[in-house]
Design an enzyme around this catalytic site. Structure first.
Site, PDB file in Angstrom:
ATOM      1  N   ASP A  48      40.472   8.867 -26.713  1.00 24.88           N
ATOM      2  CA  ASP A  48      39.521   9.807 -27.435  1.00 24.88           C
ATOM      3  C   ASP A  48      39.510  10.869 -27.417  1.00 24.88           C
ATOM      4  O   ASP A  48      39.346  11.242 -26.489  1.00 24.88           O
ATOM      5  CB  ASP A  48      38.888   8.392 -26.622  1.00 24.88           C
ATOM      6  CG  ASP A  48      36.961   8.822 -27.268  1.00 24.88           C
ATOM      7  OD1 ASP A  48      37.296   7.788 -28.003  1.00 24.88           O
ATOM      8  OD2 ASP A  48      36.241  10.116 -26.552  1.00 24.88           O
ATOM      9  N   TYR A  53      35.690  18.653 -29.733  1.00 20.94           N
ATOM     10  CA  TYR A  53      36.139  18.831 -28.581  1.00 20.94           C
ATOM     11  C   TYR A  53      36.692  19.835 -28.734  1.00 20.94           C
ATOM     12  O   TYR A  53      37.273  20.381 -27.988  1.00 20.94           O
ATOM     13  CB  TYR A  53      37.292  17.932 -27.929  1.00 20.94           C
ATOM     14  CG  TYR A  53      36.493  16.239 -27.366  1.00 20.94           C
ATOM     15  CD1 TYR A  53      34.517  16.657 -27.598  1.00 20.94           C
ATOM     16  CD2 TYR A  53      37.013  15.457 -27.231  1.00 20.94           C
ATOM     17  CE1 TYR A  53      33.994  15.287 -27.049  1.00 20.94           C
ATOM     18  CE2 TYR A  53      35.806  13.925 -27.417  1.00 20.94           C
ATOM     19  CZ  TYR A  53      34.251  14.424 -26.702  1.00 20.94           C
ATOM     20  OH  TYR A  53      33.733  13.076 -26.543  1.00 20.94           O
ATOM     21  N   LYS A  78      35.821  11.296 -33.838  1.00 25.40           N
ATOM     22  CA  LYS A  78      34.617  11.800 -34.634  1.00 25.40           C
ATOM     23  C   LYS A  78      34.364  12.849 -35.150  1.00 25.40           C
ATOM     24  O   LYS A  78      35.019  13.802 -34.734  1.00 25.40           O
ATOM     25  CB  LYS A  78      34.191  11.441 -32.983  1.00 25.40           C
ATOM     26  CG  LYS A  78      34.323  10.155 -32.114  1.00 25.40           C
ATOM     27  CD  LYS A  78      33.264  11.338 -30.802  1.00 25.40           C
ATOM     28  CE  LYS A  78      33.652  10.222 -29.850  1.00 25.40           C
ATOM     29  NZ  LYS A  78      34.702  10.253 -28.825  1.00 25.40           N
ATOM     30  N   HIS A 111      29.545  10.582 -34.335  1.00 22.13           N
ATOM     31  CA  HIS A 111      29.443  11.156 -32.956  1.00 22.13           C
ATOM     32  C   HIS A 111      28.332  11.053 -32.085  1.00 22.13           C
ATOM     33  O   HIS A 111      28.313  10.976 -31.326  1.00 22.13           O
ATOM     34  CB  HIS A 111      30.007  12.986 -32.389  1.00 22.13           C
ATOM     35  CG  HIS A 111      30.051  13.044 -31.471  1.00 22.13           C
ATOM     36  ND1 HIS A 111      31.274  13.994 -31.129  1.00 22.13           N
ATOM     37  CD2 HIS A 111      30.425  12.809 -30.354  1.00 22.13           C
ATOM     38  CE1 HIS A 111      31.402  14.845 -29.663  1.00 22.13           C
ATOM     39  NE2 HIS A 111      30.928  13.540 -29.516  1.00 22.13           N
TER      40      HIS A 111
END
Length: 276
Positions: A48, A53, A78, A111
């Site tokens: 994930d 990120y 996401k 997200h």
């Protein structure tokens, strides 16, 4: 541990997801590559990540280097808040695919609802288009509260397969989970260990000692027995392996009661109405 030890949960679109995976929040690109390589070698088959990120490329490199077939690893990413909107979401998805080095992801999520922007409906319509094109197998949301979900269900065509939210013993979100269950939306738990803060809780320490496991293992096992998908994060090889080794014991009704009693509503992350 055998690779078939991790059960899969069937989604409302007919696909399925491994119930336990690896999260890589706050892991930089190079470290993500090392961490994912370690996890895949340990037996993880569910990863994930997210555009936010900043490590999709590292995740993709590790996946490519693993030698595993693409269909053997469940991959989620996401769209971030500043990319919401129909056209910008389509562009963001293209960039995510490029960084990951894949032609298709298994699950694409919004997200956060980012309600002040009021773009999550048109963003989700972009997800519907991506799904129609076959470039993601499933679509869903993350951090949506009941009122966000109610509006989404009323204004779009495809029921999300998953709502990924913070769930941990201090924040169990039973009403939101029940709302999802009634509509066949699976709940996926991020920060299941409350970013490590919960690991010294005396009740959990005693419960873990009873079963001869770590506190983290006991808490992850609780998530699994609640029927949740769970994505604990670690960059430490021994803990990555430990977090997957949760299928050799089972919590009993008294154990579940102990953890249920810890629900205080305390978040370690932000409230969805206050993000974006």
């Amino acid at each position: 541990m055998t690779l078939d030890a991790v059960p899969r949960i069937r989604l409302n679109d007919g696909n399925s997801i491994p119930q336990l995976g690896l999260g890589v929040y706050k892991v930089d690109d190079d470290e993500a590559e090392r961490t994912v390589a370690t996890a895949l070698e340990a037996g993880y088959r569910h990863l994930d990540t997210a555009e936010y990120y900043g490590n999709e490329a590292g995740v993709g490199r590790a996946l490519a280097a693993s030698g595993l077939a693409r269909d053997d690893v469940y991959l989620t990413t996401k769209v971030w808040n500043d990319q919401q909107g129909y056209d910008s979401t389509l562009r963001s998805f293209d960039l995510s695919l490029s960084k990951l080095g894949v032609d298709v992801v298994d699950l694409y999520l919004i997200h956060w609802p980012a309600p002040r922007q009021d773009l999550y409906i048109e963003t989700y319509r972009a997800l519907e288009k991506i799904r129609e094109e076959g470039r993601t197998r499933s679509i869903g949301v993350s951090n949506f509260q009941t009122h966000h979900l109610e509006r989404l269900l009323g204004e779009t065509d495809v029921v999300p397969v998953i709502n990924q939210i913070e769930v941990q013993p201090w924040l169990q979100q039973r009403e939101l989970r029940a709302f999802g269950d009634a509509r066949h939306i699976v709940t996926e738990a991020w920060s299941p260990l409350a970013r490590g803060r919960i690991l010294e809780d005396p009740a959990l320490l005693a419960l873990a000692a009873k079963h001869g496991v770590s506190t983290a293992q006991a808490v992850i096992r609780w998530h699994l027995q609640q029927g949740l998908v769970v994505i604990p994060k670690s960059v430490t090889p021994s803990r990555i392996a430990e977090n997957l080794d949760v299928f050799g014991f089972e919590l009993d009704a008294d154990d579940i009661g102990v953890i249920d009693a810890l629900d205080s509503g305390e978040r370690v992350g932000s409230h969805p109405d206050e993000v974006g």
